[in-house]
Write a protein that holds these residues in place. Structure first.
Motif, PDB file in Angstrom:
ATOM      1  N   GLU A 171       1.450  -1.195  -0.106  1.00 47.94           N
ATOM      2  CA  GLU A 171      -0.017   0.201  -0.204  1.00 47.94           C
ATOM      3  C   GLU A 171       0.737   1.575  -0.126  1.00 47.94           C
ATOM      4  N   LEU A 172       2.475   0.899   0.056  1.00 44.42           N
ATOM      5  CA  LEU A 172       3.430   2.596   0.074  1.00 44.42           C
ATOM      6  C   LEU A 172       3.461   2.948  -0.574  1.00 44.42           C
ATOM      7  N   CYS A 173       3.223   2.556  -1.854  1.00 41.84           N
ATOM      8  CA  CYS A 173       3.276   3.413  -3.307  1.00 41.84           C
ATOM      9  C   CYS A 173       2.425   3.924  -3.982  1.00 41.84           C
ATOM     10  N   ASN A 174       2.570   4.741  -5.021  1.00 41.05           N
ATOM     11  CA  ASN A 174       2.408   5.894  -5.879  1.00 41.05           C
ATOM     12  C   ASN A 174       1.718   4.208  -6.988  1.00 41.05           C
ATOM     13  N   LYS A 175       0.693   4.924  -7.321  1.00 45.99           N
ATOM     14  CA  LYS A 175       0.267   3.259  -7.925  1.00 45.99           C
ATOM     15  C   LYS A 175       0.666   3.726  -9.937  1.00 45.99           C
ATOM     16  N   LYS A 176       0.671   5.696  -9.756  1.00 46.92           N
ATOM     17  CA  LYS A 176       0.602   5.746 -11.108  1.00 46.92           C
ATOM     18  C   LYS A 176       2.203   6.486 -11.815  1.00 46.92           C
ATOM     19  N   MET A 177       3.122   6.356 -10.115  1.00 47.13           N
ATOM     20  CA  MET A 177       4.552   6.266 -10.754  1.00 47.13           C
ATOM     21  C   MET A 177       5.038   4.417 -11.072  1.00 47.13           C
ATOM     22  N   VAL A 178       4.344   3.697 -10.097  1.00 43.17           N
ATOM     23  CA  VAL A 178       4.678   2.287 -11.278  1.00 43.17           C
ATOM     24  C   VAL A 178       4.189   1.843 -12.239  1.00 43.17           C
ATOM     25  N   GLU A 179       3.002   2.930 -12.323  1.00 40.87           N
ATOM     26  CA  GLU A 179       2.129   2.894 -14.031  1.00 40.87           C
ATOM     27  C   GLU A 179       3.368   2.914 -14.955  1.00 40.87           C
ATOM     28  N   THR A 180       3.779   3.899 -14.604  1.00 40.98           N
ATOM     29  CA  THR A 180       4.637   5.103 -15.637  1.00 40.98           C
ATOM     30  C   THR A 180       6.117   3.471 -15.665  1.00 40.98           C
ATOM     31  N   MET A 181       6.836   3.384 -14.368  1.00 37.91           N
ATOM     32  CA  MET A 181       7.896   2.358 -14.888  1.00 37.91           C
ATOM     33  C   MET A 181       7.444   1.673 -15.282  1.00 37.91           C
ATOM     34  N   CYS A 182       6.553   0.401 -15.206  1.00 37.73           N
ATOM     35  CA  CYS A 182       6.475  -0.750 -15.421  1.00 37.73           C
ATOM     36  C   CYS A 182       6.016  -0.922 -17.225  1.00 37.73           C
ATOM     37  N   GLN A 183       5.298   0.336 -17.307  1.00 32.99           N
ATOM     38  CA  GLN A 183       5.453   1.068 -18.795  1.00 32.99           C
ATOM     39  C   GLN A 183       6.150   0.766 -19.629  1.00 32.99           C
ATOM     40  N   ASP A 184       6.738   1.639 -19.172  1.00 32.67           N
ATOM     41  CA  ASP A 184       8.543   2.206 -19.973  1.00 32.67           C
ATOM     42  C   ASP A 184       9.737   0.633 -19.520  1.00 32.67           C
ATOM     43  N   ALA A 185       9.397  -0.428 -19.171  1.00 35.41           N
ATOM     44  CA  ALA A 185      10.119  -1.052 -18.413  1.00 35.41           C
ATOM     45  C   ALA A 185      10.594  -1.706 -20.281  1.00 35.41           C
ATOM     46  N   PRO A 186       9.529  -2.130 -21.037  1.00 33.39           N
ATOM     47  CA  PRO A 186      10.456  -3.037 -22.338  1.00 33.39           C
ATOM     48  C   PRO A 186      10.623  -2.006 -23.093  1.00 33.39           C
ATOM     49  N   ASN A 187      10.684  -0.763 -22.979  1.00 36.47           N
ATOM     50  CA  ASN A 187      11.192   1.147 -24.144  1.00 36.47           C
ATOM     51  C   ASN A 187      13.206   1.162 -23.378  1.00 36.47           C
ATOM     52  N   THR A 188      12.372   0.383 -21.728  1.00 38.05           N
ATOM     53  CA  THR A 188      14.247   0.421 -21.265  1.00 38.05           C
ATOM     54  C   THR A 188      15.431  -0.635 -21.674  1.00 38.05           C
ATOM     55  N   ILE A 189      14.625  -1.396 -21.969  1.00 38.52           N
ATOM     56  CA  ILE A 189      15.233  -3.032 -22.331  1.00 38.52           C
ATOM     57  C   ILE A 189      15.543  -2.237 -23.365  1.00 38.52           C
ATOM     58  N   GLU A 190      15.281  -2.048 -24.406  1.00 42.36           N
ATOM     59  CA  GLU A 190      15.092  -1.312 -25.883  1.00 42.36           C
ATOM     60  C   GLU A 190      16.460  -0.405 -25.992  1.00 42.36           C
ATOM     61  N   TRP A 191      15.903   0.714 -25.291  1.00 40.74           N
ATOM     62  CA  TRP A 191      17.777   2.128 -25.400  1.00 40.74           C
ATOM     63  C   TRP A 191      18.358   1.688 -24.744  1.00 40.74           C
ATOM     64  N   LEU A 192      18.705   0.286 -23.298  1.00 42.55           N
ATOM     65  CA  LEU A 192      19.628  -0.641 -23.067  1.00 42.55           C
ATOM     66  C   LEU A 192      20.419  -2.056 -24.121  1.00 42.55           C
ATOM     67  N   GLU A 193      19.318  -2.123 -25.044  1.00 42.90           N
ATOM     68  CA  GLU A 193      20.240  -2.657 -26.465  1.00 42.90           C
ATOM     69  C   GLU A 193      20.741  -1.966 -27.131  1.00 42.90           C
ATOM     70  N   GLU A 194      20.434  -0.974 -27.645  1.00 44.72           N
ATOM     71  CA  GLU A 194      20.796  -0.223 -28.783  1.00 44.72           C
ATOM     72  C   GLU A 194      22.527   0.488 -28.151  1.00 44.72           C
ATOM     73  N   LEU A 195      22.277   0.565 -26.719  1.00 44.18           N
ATOM     74  CA  LEU A 195      23.607   1.477 -26.437  1.00 44.18           C
ATOM     75  C   LEU A 195      24.710   0.722 -25.822  1.00 44.18           C
ATOM     76  N   GLY A 196      23.988  -1.248 -26.416  1.00 45.68           N
ATOM     77  CA  GLY A 196      25.265  -2.212 -26.315  1.00 45.68           C
ATOM     78  C   GLY A 196      25.241  -3.568 -25.694  1.00 45.68           C
ATOM     79  N   VAL A 197      24.178  -3.249 -24.690  1.00 43.13           N
ATOM     80  CA  VAL A 197      23.947  -4.043 -22.933  1.00 43.13           C
ATOM     81  C   VAL A 197      24.197  -5.780 -23.326  1.00 43.13           C
ATOM     82  N   PRO A 198      24.946  -6.760 -23.144  1.00 48.03           N
ATOM     83  CA  PRO A 198      25.341  -7.785 -23.816  1.00 48.03           C
ATOM     84  C   PRO A 198      24.179  -8.884 -22.771  1.00 48.03           C
ATOM     85  N   PHE A 199      23.129  -8.454 -23.039  1.00 46.00           N
ATOM     86  CA  PHE A 199      22.149  -9.110 -22.081  1.00 46.00           C
ATOM     87  C   PHE A 199      22.576 -10.661 -22.633  1.00 46.00           C
ATOM     88  N   ASP A 200      22.247 -11.675 -22.020  1.00 49.78           N
ATOM     89  CA  ASP A 200      21.659 -13.071 -22.400  1.00 49.78           C
ATOM     90  C   ASP A 200      20.681 -13.291 -23.164  1.00 49.78           C
TER      91      ASP A 200
END
Lengths: 228, 539
Positions: free
Chosen positions: B72-101
């Motif tokens: 209960e101690l979170c801001n749902k809007k913040m959580v939603e923003t972050m979780c929605q952005d998560a796939p973009n975040t991985i894509e951005w890291l991929e563009e920079l060259g992070v060597p994910f398995d």
């Protein structure tokens, strides 16, 4: 147990408890209880931040991962400006990352297999502790040599299927770069992460050859009939 | 004048720097270590994104898991923003060259972490944080971002609640310098070092940014929430990953008895272990039955760490363990734009901040996501702030002079009668015992009194090393003072919260009390006095 520390003006001997499981703990024992002025770098205590590399009995180790022995001589890394005691300036060595341009120049979309990731898995384990740089004898004669860790990093990016312009990096590691290495393997021996820069440099040489570069030392060799 | 000053060069700082630079702002990143030495390098497990590359997943499932864990101690809007952005975040890291398995069909591989309803954590072996951090660093070099190493944050420069930059100790030269900027981003990390010798965190996790915000008139929140990891090596507090239990490892006491289901949530297992230790038992992790071949294949790093730091061979011996502080959920209070509560032109992001994502308990894989996703967000928002600001005309500020005088006084006046290192060790152990896995008001109050006595005795401490250049003794003393500032808030907030929620557990109040404590605890300083209030969470 006694350990000796090279503090430039003197080599000082300190008594440290046997229970010091790591050299870093022994150094902190000295700093906290015997001499506040003893200066060294550290942070993570678990071998991933690269801050605490020193030399023990002439060989590079991470202080946080080395078990001290009675009589150990602890010294700062070489080919680095010594700031105080065991603390060195890593900025000059870090500049080699910039001159080698070890990054993705032209990112492109690519499907990568796990086998391709595995090819440079070790290389991307580098923690930038600068142990390899300190162990490299080429720097003794050529202070501008790009050195092992930057070349390993260049190899890691040029091998990445996402790099659309491999030549860009290759062009930047010809002078004071891949051909200056003597392949002595010191770097490989001291790397706390088990990376093999010598092999990476060898690989970079063959990539360089693919782009039309050749060993300038070889060209300069004259076998008595005016060279090749 | 510089557009954006970023304090802290870990994953959050470098992500915000890259983003701000890409949007055309001038940026300087300042850190007390070299950038690659930051806490981010120690993150092993992974970074969450609901890609569904291995098992079916959805953004909503990621949101739901995160909210559940936050109690209960979170801001749902913040959580939603972050979780929605998560796939973009991985894509951005991929563009920079992070060597994910990778998976067998060449997608980013994902693994299961605790509390996740799907295999959601993208990883690069057990070096995920290290590889992300180094790739960010390489990208910053590529973009020509100015990075100043070995600059220790002393104070924010504040006028009328406006942050005009910050004052630093240049560790190498010993000089006190100011850097002014139109906007400042704090990405200075958590305060786990409060639990010295009882934390997986680095020595530098001393809450420097938090302490400076408190001194500058800003607000901290939810400081009582500190996550404990169940299994760290008993002697060195080195982390032994959850995978050891995931693969079938047992927890046993001195009598060789198992006492808890090893796969329950972190806070529950940590409490069970703590109770055993309190009753005089030793606790061990037993992975011998998994066999040498499997151990060397699945967890070579763990085997290595046990041998190196504990002197035991887990293939044939029991591993002595203890639960230790692992992550600090509380931090600099920020709004939905990541602006620091109570200050202007100042942002905070990453573990130093409380963006109301993790609430009372952080989910594995969400901290790396937070530093990258919200790090980029902070960069963007700061650029927006810069474009609205006109050049400050005021150049005079007495702060620099005051700070210089204080540092000078440490060289000239302070005696060295009390060894602060010993006090720091003692405090670390006491915080662990009295403000740790299980809390008790009498013990918390006693510790708060002790801490205040130490604070009052600061004049008898000071530094033994009087050299100006490369003075790590000075840096460590300043960090110790920051820990005292932070520690007082942690204790007070723990005392006030008479309930149990997530990582905060009181034996006398073992239940959640939503009527009184479904609220964030806020702390700030007014006229030199620490103030607090509870801010109800709307649902």
């Amino acid at each position: 147990m006694k350990i000796k520390i090279n503090r430039q003006e003197t080599i000082e001997e300190f008594e440290v408890p046997f229970k010091s499981t790591t050299l870093l703990k022994a150094l902190y024992h000295i700093k906290n209880n015997i001499d506040n002025t003893l200066t060294f770098s550290s942070n993570c205590r678990s071998g991933v931040c690269g801050a605490c590399a020193v030399r023990v009995n002439g060989k590079e180790v991470l202080a946080c991962s080395h078990t001290p022995q009675d009589g150990d001589l602890v010294e700062p890394l070489v080919y680095h400006e010594i700031q105080r005691d065991l603390k060195v300036n890593k900025q000059k060595a870090r500049k080699t990352l910039k001159s080698s341009t070890a990054w993705l120049h032209q990112p492109q979309k690519a499907t990568i297999s796990q086998e391709q990731v595995a090819l440079t898995e070790k290389q991307s384990d580098c923690i930038l502790c600068n142990s390899c740089y300190s162990s490299c004898p080429v720097l003794e004669v050529n202070p501008n040599f790009i050195g092992p860790f930057a070349l390993t990093r260049a190899y890691r990016y040029t091998s990445d299927p996402r790099e659309g312009d491999v030549k860009a990096t290759i062009d930047n590691i010809q002078t004071n770069g891949v051909w200056d290495c003597t392949l002595c393997g010191n770097c490989t021996e001291v790397c706390p992460q088990g990376i093999d820069p010598k092999m990476d440099i060898t690989m970079l040489r063959s990539t360089s050859a693919q782009f039309g570069y050749s060993d300038p030392n070889f060209q300069a060799m004259d076998f008595g009939f005016g060279g090749f | 004048m510089l557009d954006i000053l970023i304090v802290g060069s870990g994953g959050a700082g470098l992500s915000s720097a890259l983003t701000a630079k890409q949007q055309g702002a001038t940026v300087t990143v300042v850190g007390k270590h070299y950038p690659t030495a930051s806490q981010t390098s120690m993150a092993q497990g992974g970074i969450n994104a609901s890609l569904g590359n291995v098992t079916p997943d959805s953004v909503q499932a990621h949101i739901d898991d995160t909210i559940k864990s936050a109690h209960e101690l979170c801001n749902k809007k913040m959580v939603e923003t972050m979780c929605q952005d998560a796939p973009n975040t991985i894509e951005w890291l991929e563009e920079l060259g992070v060597p994910f398995d990778r998976t067998q069909n060449g997608k980013v591989a994902q693994r299961q972490l605790g509390g996740a309803s799907s295999k959601r954590a993208c990883y690069a072996q057990d070096y995920t944080g290290l590889k992300i951090l180094h790739t960010l660093y390489d990208s910053c070099l590529k973009e020509g971002i100015e990075m100043l190493e070995e600059y220790f944050l002393l104070e924010l420069i504040v006028e009328d609640k406006q942050v005009l930059g910050a004052i630093f100790l240049d560790i190498v030269t010993g000089e006190v310098k100011e850097i002014r900027a139109k906007a400042t981003i704090l990405a200075t990390g958590g305060y786990g070092a409060l639990y010295k010798n009882f934390t997986t965190n680095s020595e530098g996790a001393t809450g420097d940014g938090l302490a400076s915000v408190l001194r500058a008139g800003g607000t901290l929140s939810d400081m009582e929430f500190v996550q404990f990891h169940p299994t760290a090596l008993k002697g060195s507090a080195t982390l032994i990953s959850e995978s050891a239990r995931g693969e079938g490892g047992y927890l046993v006491n001195s009598k060789g008895e198992r006492f808890v289901d090893e796969l329950l949530p972190r806070d529950v297992v940590a409490r069970a272990i703590f109770e055993q230790i309190e009753s005089g038992e030793e606790v061990f992790l037993d992975i011998r039955h998994l066999g040498e071949e499997k151990l060397l294949h699945l967890m070579p790093q763990e085997v290595h760490l046990c041998r190196l730091y504990e002197g035991v061979d887990p293939i044939s011996e029991l591993i002595p363990i203890k639960p230790v502080a692992h992550y600090t959920m509380g931090g600099i209070d920020v709004n939905e734009n990541l602006e620091v509560t109570g200050l202007k032109n100042c942002y905070a992001v990453g573990e130093c901040s409380n963006a109301k994502i993790h609430g009372a308990n952080r989910l594995g894989g969400n901290s790396l996501l937070e530093i990258i996703s919200l790090g980029r967000e902070a960069g963007k928002n700061a650029v927006g702030c810069v474009s609205q600001r006109t050049e400050t005309t005021n150049t005079k500020n007495t702060q620099l002079q005051k700070t210089k005088e204080y540092i000078d006084s440490l060289f000239e006046e302070y005696p060295y009668q009390k060894n602060f290192y010993n006090l720091q060790d003692e405090l670390g152990e006491k915080f662990y015992k009295h403000a740790g896995v299980v809390k008790d008001n009498t013990k918390l109050n006693n510790l708060l009194n002790e801490l205040r006595v130490i604070k009052a005795d600061l004049d008898d401490m000071g530094i033994g090393d009087k050299n100006r250049e490369n003075n790590t003794n000075l840096v460590e003393f300043l960090q110790f003072q920051n820990l005292l500032t932070i520690g007082e808030v942690v204790l007070d907030a723990s005392i006030v919260r008479d309930e149990s929620r997530g990582a905060h557990y009181k034996s006398a109040f073992p239940k959640k009390d939503n009527q009184h404590f479904k609220a964030h605890s806020l702390y700030w300083v007014e006229d030199g006095i620490l103030q607090n209030r509870l801010q109800k969470v709307e649902s």
